[in-house]
Enzyme design. Structure first.
Site, PDB file in Angstrom:
ATOM      1  CE  LYS A 182      -3.937   1.816   2.678  1.00  0.00           C
ATOM      2  NZ  LYS A 182      -4.833   1.526   3.834  1.00  0.00           N
TER       3      LYS A 182
ATOM      4  CB  SER B 254      -8.224   3.120   2.865  1.00  0.00           C
ATOM      5  OG  SER B 254      -7.350   2.535   3.813  1.00  0.00           O
TER       6      SER B 254
ATOM      7  CB  SER C  91      -8.379   0.254   5.684  1.00  0.00           C
ATOM      8  OG  SER C  91      -9.152   1.422   5.700  1.00  0.00           O
TER       9      SER C  91
END
Lengths: 97, 469
Positions: free
Chosen positions: B67, B143, B167
């Site tokens: 990420k 996310s 997330s």
């Protein structure tokens, strides 16, 4: 007691955010709706309940006080938007007397 | 292709890390133009690491995507924000990156996300749109949407994400992959760009439960550079993974099966629970009575912490600086207004408000006390059951743009995941079927399993049993 009045532009200034009029018009009702939901917390009886700041039992731990290598000045300065003489350059912070 | 099967091929000499990287780059070139999971990747740097890969290590030669809020020396780390898309190259490695490398893995690829991890759809990325590989009209969740979408799209073998309120688990559920949020303190956050420091954890998104265990094994453990990291031994997460659920008690919280759940989600999750019962688990109805307060509690605490953490983005040391500021105050305010997107601004304003003089006790102080009540709910539950089973999200992946002007509606959809962050306990999402929803066909549904603090080994064991249903 309802707390859901928020002056968005005033609070944004506290957070050092300059909002446009359009942003204020969008955020004002959205944040009021969110705070309206959050206001439900005021109805809960929390008498005698300890706050949880942190979900694991580790508090105020300090690292061992031994010298170690930090980032090189070059590594720190590589991301600075403006620099001069090995330092980060910013507009004048203190005004003239 | 799982890490486990890839490792077998690598050790048998049927493939090698360089060929694997080239194959991934080819798959990214052909498929990711549509999915949009990757923000960037550095094939040359990865090849240099591949040439030196030690295949004898547990993750030897395996590329793992990150990420874009996890720092890797010399690579970008945009956090999905315009603020860091300019003037930022990581000057150091996050601890999880050092640990992945120590286990032989090759960090490869920077994955899209909601800006500063604020969101549940990846629509809040200021840089690009990521689409769900199962239906390009739909969100991948968020996310960690880029991480989940790439693993589902077979453009990444596995990925790391971060989970502050769901997330990792929610995008895993929406994309049909496995996503594990470890216990608070289990994995170091040093080098993860902080969103809400009492909630954030890093964890894996993978194509199998065993792969999640392999990655957790590599990244878990004490780190003196994270003051919240726990100095406790890391168990062997793989040795008991096949032990099954015979004799285990699984709690079904009645508050997690109310009216707001899509019927297809309910059907798949209930069927998965029945199959675990058929394998010998005892199913027990439990109550988590403060569930209804979790969203309000979370959306006080998380923005409060975010408003403080994001004050570092001031246009001085790194990231965006407005081109012609009148003075230093103007520099701060314009740089932040130009660099941050709307969701980040909303949360900074909300967080600043709940921490401000006159409102602190009514909002932040009170939310911290309700957080204690939520934590107690789980402690009471885990005195009766080994784990809790529930849906991950009330619905499958929604259409892109559906809640564009209604952030409160979006926040309410985090109801089943964010309590685990408030309580600091681990949670995993395992695919448990597909359903039709709002015009979409065969959309993945995830089963969430929650366990007591540091109970990852048992969580993975139950997840393994659920996966093989």
């Amino acid at each position: 007691m309802s707390h859901s009045h928020i002056d968005v532009r005033y609070v944004a200034n506290l957070a050092r955010l300059e909002l446009t009029d359009e942003e204020v018009a969008v955020f004002q009702p959205q944040l009021e709706a969110i705070l309206g939901h959050v206001d439900a917390l005021t109805a809960i009886d929390v008498t005698g309940i300890e706050p949880t700041a942190h979900p694991a039992p580790v508090f105020g731990r300090l690292r061992a006080d031994v010298p170690h290598q930090s980032l090189e000045p070059r590594a720190v300065l590589q991301n600075a938007p403006d620099q001069a003489q090995g330092q980060i350059r910013v507009p004048k912070v203190v005004t003239d007397a | 292709m799982t890490i486990a099967s890839l490792r077998t091929q690598l050790l048998a000499g049927e493939t090698n890390p360089a060929a694997l990287l080239d194959r991934l780059a080819g798959e990214i070139a052909t498929r990711d133009a549509k999915t949009g999971a990757y923000l960037s990747f550095d094939l040359e740097a990865a090849h240099a690491e591949a040439a030196a890969a030690d295949l004898s290590l547990p993750l030897g030669g395996v590329p793992i995507a990150l990420k874009d809020n996890i720092n890797v020396l010399g690579q970008p780390c945009t956090c999905g924000s315009k603020f860091l898309a300019e003037n930022y190259t990581s000057p150091y490695d996050a601890t999880v990156v050092k640990k992945l490398r120590a286990a032989g893995a090759i960090p490869f690829g920077r994955m899209n996300q909601d800006e500063f991890a604020m969101g549940s759809s990846t629509e809040n990325s200021a840089l690009q749109t990521t689409r769900n590989p199962h239906d390009p009209e739909r969100i991948p969740g968020g996310s960690s949407g880029g991480s989940a979408a790439a693993v589902a799209d077979l453009t990444a073998i596995a990925a790391l994400g971060s989970d502050t309120g769901g997330s990792i688990r929610q995008p895993a559920s929406h994309c049909g992959v496995v996503g594990l949020k470890p216990s608070y303190g289990r994995v170091s956050r040093y080098g993860l760009v902080a969103f809400a420091s009492s909630l954030d954890q890093i964890g894996p998104l993978t194509r199998s439960v065993e792969d999640a265990a392999l990655i957790l094994q590599a990244i878990a453990g004490f780190d003196p550079l994270d003051s919240t990291s726990l100095d406790v031994p890391v168990p062997d997460y793989l040795s008991g993974i096949h032990d099954g659920v015979q004799g285990l008690k699984l709690g079904v919280p009645k508050e997690y099966f109310g009216d707001g759940i899509d019927p297809g989600v309910r059907k798949n999750v209930e069927a998965a629970i029945q199959k675990l019962a058929a394998q010998g688990a005892e199913i027990v109805e439990i109550s988590l009575p403060n569930t209804g307060h979790a969203v309000a509690t979370y959306y006080v605490i998380a923005p409060a912490e975010a408003s403080s953490n994001l004050s570092r983005f001031d246009g001085i040391r790194y990231g965006h600086r407005t081109p012609a500021p009148a003075d230093i105050l103007d520099l701060y305010k314009k740089s932040r207004d130009e660099g941050f997107g709307p969701e980040v601004k909303r949360r900074i304003i909300l967080g600043t408000y709940v921490l401000s003089s006159g409102y602190y006790d009514a909002y932040y102080g009170r939310a911290q006390k309700v957080r204690t009540l939520i934590r107690h709910d789980f402690e009471t539950a885990f005195s009766r059951v080994d784990a809790i089973v529930s849906p991950v999200a009330p619905t499958p992946a929604r259409r892109i743009g559906a809640f564009a002007n209604d952030p409160l509606h979006e926040y309410l959809s985090d109801i089943f995941t964010l309590s685990a962050n408030l309580a600091g306990i681990p949670g995993i999402s395992v695919p448990c079927g597909t359903t039709d929803f709002d015009g979409g066909k065969n959309l993945p549904v995830g089963l969430q399993i929650l366990g007591p603090h540091l109970g990852e080994a048992k969580l993975l064991r139950i997840a393994k049993a659920a996966e093989s249903l």
